[in-house]
Design a protein around this motif. Structure first.
Motif, PDB file in Angstrom:
ATOM      1  N   GLY A  27       0.814  -1.211   0.000  1.00 48.55           N
ATOM      2  CA  GLY A  27       0.000   0.000   0.000  1.00 48.55           C
ATOM      3  C   GLY A  27       0.843   1.255   0.000  1.00 48.55           C
ATOM      4  N   ILE A  28       1.920   1.236   0.766  1.00 46.45           N
ATOM      5  CA  ILE A  28       2.815   2.395   0.802  1.00 46.45           C
ATOM      6  C   ILE A  28       3.503   2.583  -0.548  1.00 46.45           C
ATOM      7  N   VAL A  29       3.928   1.492  -1.159  1.00 48.30           N
ATOM      8  CA  VAL A  29       4.583   1.579  -2.470  1.00 48.30           C
ATOM      9  C   VAL A  29       3.617   2.135  -3.509  1.00 48.30           C
ATOM     10  N   LEU A  30       2.369   1.667  -3.504  1.00 50.27           N
ATOM     11  CA  LEU A  30       1.388   2.198  -4.446  1.00 50.27           C
ATOM     12  C   LEU A  30       1.137   3.689  -4.218  1.00 50.27           C
ATOM     13  N   GLN A  31       1.102   4.086  -2.958  1.00 45.43           N
ATOM     14  CA  GLN A  31       0.896   5.499  -2.623  1.00 45.43           C
ATOM     15  C   GLN A  31       2.033   6.355  -3.175  1.00 45.43           C
ATOM     16  N   ILE A  32       3.260   5.909  -2.982  1.00 43.75           N
ATOM     17  CA  ILE A  32       4.414   6.679  -3.466  1.00 43.75           C
ATOM     18  C   ILE A  32       4.505   6.644  -4.988  1.00 43.75           C
ATOM     19  N   LEU A  33       4.203   5.487  -5.586  1.00 41.72           N
ATOM     20  CA  LEU A  33       4.245   5.398  -7.047  1.00 41.72           C
ATOM     21  C   LEU A  33       3.193   6.279  -7.709  1.00 41.72           C
ATOM     22  N   ALA A  34       2.037   6.428  -7.068  1.00 37.16           N
ATOM     23  CA  ALA A  34       0.999   7.297  -7.625  1.00 37.16           C
ATOM     24  C   ALA A  34       1.505   8.727  -7.738  1.00 37.16           C
ATOM     25  N   CYS A  35       2.411   9.094  -6.871  1.00 38.23           N
ATOM     26  CA  CYS A  35       2.976  10.447  -6.928  1.00 38.23           C
ATOM     27  C   CYS A  35       4.206  10.511  -7.823  1.00 38.23           C
ATOM     28  N   ALA A  36       5.102   9.563  -7.659  1.00 32.68           N
ATOM     29  CA  ALA A  36       6.392   9.625  -8.343  1.00 32.68           C
ATOM     30  C   ALA A  36       6.277   9.379  -9.848  1.00 32.68           C
ATOM     31  N   LEU A  37       5.449   8.450 -10.264  1.00 34.22           N
ATOM     32  CA  LEU A  37       5.354   8.140 -11.692  1.00 34.22           C
ATOM     33  C   LEU A  37       4.769   9.285 -12.509  1.00 34.22           C
ATOM     34  N   TYR A  38       3.893  10.051 -11.899  1.00 35.96           N
ATOM     35  CA  TYR A  38       3.234  11.131 -12.621  1.00 35.96           C
ATOM     36  C   TYR A  38       3.793  12.501 -12.250  1.00 35.96           C
ATOM     37  N   ASN A  39       4.875  12.508 -11.467  1.00 34.97           N
ATOM     38  CA  ASN A  39       5.578  13.736 -11.092  1.00 34.97           C
ATOM     39  C   ASN A  39       4.621  14.790 -10.530  1.00 34.97           C
ATOM     40  N   ASN A  40       3.732  14.321  -9.654  1.00 39.64           N
ATOM     41  CA  ASN A  40       2.741  15.189  -9.041  1.00 39.64           C
ATOM     42  C   ASN A  40       2.515  14.681  -7.623  1.00 39.64           C
ATOM     43  N   TRP A  41       2.867  15.471  -6.639  1.00 38.42           N
ATOM     44  CA  TRP A  41       2.836  14.997  -5.255  1.00 38.42           C
ATOM     45  C   TRP A  41       1.563  15.389  -4.521  1.00 38.42           C
ATOM     46  N   TRP A  42       0.567  15.911  -5.203  1.00 32.18           N
ATOM     47  CA  TRP A  42      -0.702  16.234  -4.573  1.00 32.18           C
ATOM     48  C   TRP A  42      -1.430  15.011  -4.002  1.00 32.18           C
ATOM     49  N   PRO A  43      -1.332  13.833  -4.599  1.00 31.39           N
ATOM     50  CA  PRO A  43      -2.023  12.677  -4.013  1.00 31.39           C
ATOM     51  C   PRO A  43      -1.532  12.299  -2.614  1.00 31.39           C
ATOM     52  N   MET A  44      -0.400  12.842  -2.173  1.00 30.84           N
ATOM     53  CA  MET A  44       0.075  12.553  -0.819  1.00 30.84           C
ATOM     54  C   MET A  44      -0.831  13.163   0.252  1.00 30.84           C
ATOM     55  N   LEU A  45      -1.778  13.997  -0.133  1.00 31.97           N
ATOM     56  CA  LEU A  45      -2.755  14.503   0.829  1.00 31.97           C
ATOM     57  C   LEU A  45      -3.557  13.363   1.459  1.00 31.97           C
ATOM     58  N   THR A  46      -3.675  12.267   0.747  1.00 26.32           N
ATOM     59  CA  THR A  46      -4.414  11.117   1.255  1.00 26.32           C
ATOM     60  C   THR A  46      -3.731  10.527   2.483  1.00 26.32           C
ATOM     61  N   VAL A  47      -2.421  10.670   2.575  1.00 22.65           N
ATOM     62  CA  VAL A  47      -1.684  10.155   3.736  1.00 22.65           C
ATOM     63  C   VAL A  47      -2.176  10.823   5.017  1.00 22.65           C
ATOM     64  N   LEU A  48      -2.555  12.080   4.926  1.00 25.22           N
ATOM     65  CA  LEU A  48      -3.105  12.774   6.086  1.00 25.22           C
ATOM     66  C   LEU A  48      -4.358  12.059   6.600  1.00 25.22           C
ATOM     67  N   MET A  49      -5.196  11.608   5.697  1.00 23.62           N
ATOM     68  CA  MET A  49      -6.407  10.888   6.112  1.00 23.62           C
ATOM     69  C   MET A  49      -6.059   9.513   6.676  1.00 23.62           C
ATOM     70  N   TYR A  50      -5.018   8.865   6.138  1.00 21.44           N
ATOM     71  CA  TYR A  50      -4.600   7.570   6.680  1.00 21.44           C
ATOM     72  C   TYR A  50      -4.093   7.720   8.110  1.00 21.44           C
ATOM     73  N   VAL A  51      -3.454   8.851   8.407  1.00 21.12           N
ATOM     74  CA  VAL A  51      -2.967   9.102   9.758  1.00 21.12           C
ATOM     75  C   VAL A  51      -4.134   9.422  10.689  1.00 21.12           C
ATOM     76  N   LEU A  52      -5.113  10.176  10.200  1.00 21.73           N
ATOM     77  CA  LEU A  52      -6.249  10.557  11.023  1.00 21.73           C
ATOM     78  C   LEU A  52      -7.257   9.425  11.233  1.00 21.73           C
ATOM     79  N   LEU A  53      -7.234   8.417  10.380  1.00 24.25           N
ATOM     80  CA  LEU A  53      -8.226   7.336  10.434  1.00 24.25           C
ATOM     81  C   LEU A  53      -8.277   6.609  11.771  1.00 24.25           C
TER      82      LEU A  53
END
Length: 138
Positions: A27-53
């Motif tokens: 899951g962590i690898v998919l999260q990082i790849l979603a950002c790194a492959l498309y050179n856009n780090w906005w999807p890392m906002l989802t990590v905030l929700m994973y921490v708050l969950l």
């Protein structure tokens, strides 16, 4: 499993723990790849929700996951269920809103949602593992 030798049971418990580690790592690898492959780090906002969950469960329910499934009408448990549900919906909503706004592409959205699914599977496996764990204190 009561008739299995003790070392076989320990091996099965280790295998379950290893599977959980693989799922969370995936899951962590998919999260990082979603950002790194498309050179856009906005999807890392989802990590905030994973921490708050898990926070409402930790603060209000005392880490008792079984209390989420109960039909209690206590105020704190209702607040815990609501905040946990809101965080789970936010984990899906953030990538969808980013896609709708044109900030991320379809590939990043698919990887974000697959990362969420992998994390949910890991959480469900953890809950099942703890139900039949022989090392429980209660």
């Amino acid at each position: 499993m009561a008739d299995l030798p003790r070392y076989v049971g320990a091996c099965l418990q280790s295998g379950k723990l290893a599977m959980l580690a693989i799922l969370v790592s995936g899951g962590i690898v998919l999260q990082i790849l979603a950002c790194a492959l498309y050179n856009n780090w906005w999807p890392m906002l989802t990590v905030l929700m994973y921490v708050l969950l898990p926070m409402p469960l930790i603060f209000f329910a005392g880490c008792d996951a079984a209390s989420l499934y109960s039909e209690s009408t206590r105020g704190w448990m209702d607040a815990t269920k609501f905040l946990t549900g809101a965080s789970a919906v936010g984990s899906i909503a953030i990538p969808v809103i980013l896609k709708h706004a044109g900030i991320i592409g379809w590939g990043a959205l698919a990887m974000e949602l697959s990362s969420f699914i992998v994390f949910v599977i890991a959480i469900l496996c953890y809950l099942v593992k703890n139900e039949d764990d022989g090392y429980s204190m209660f």
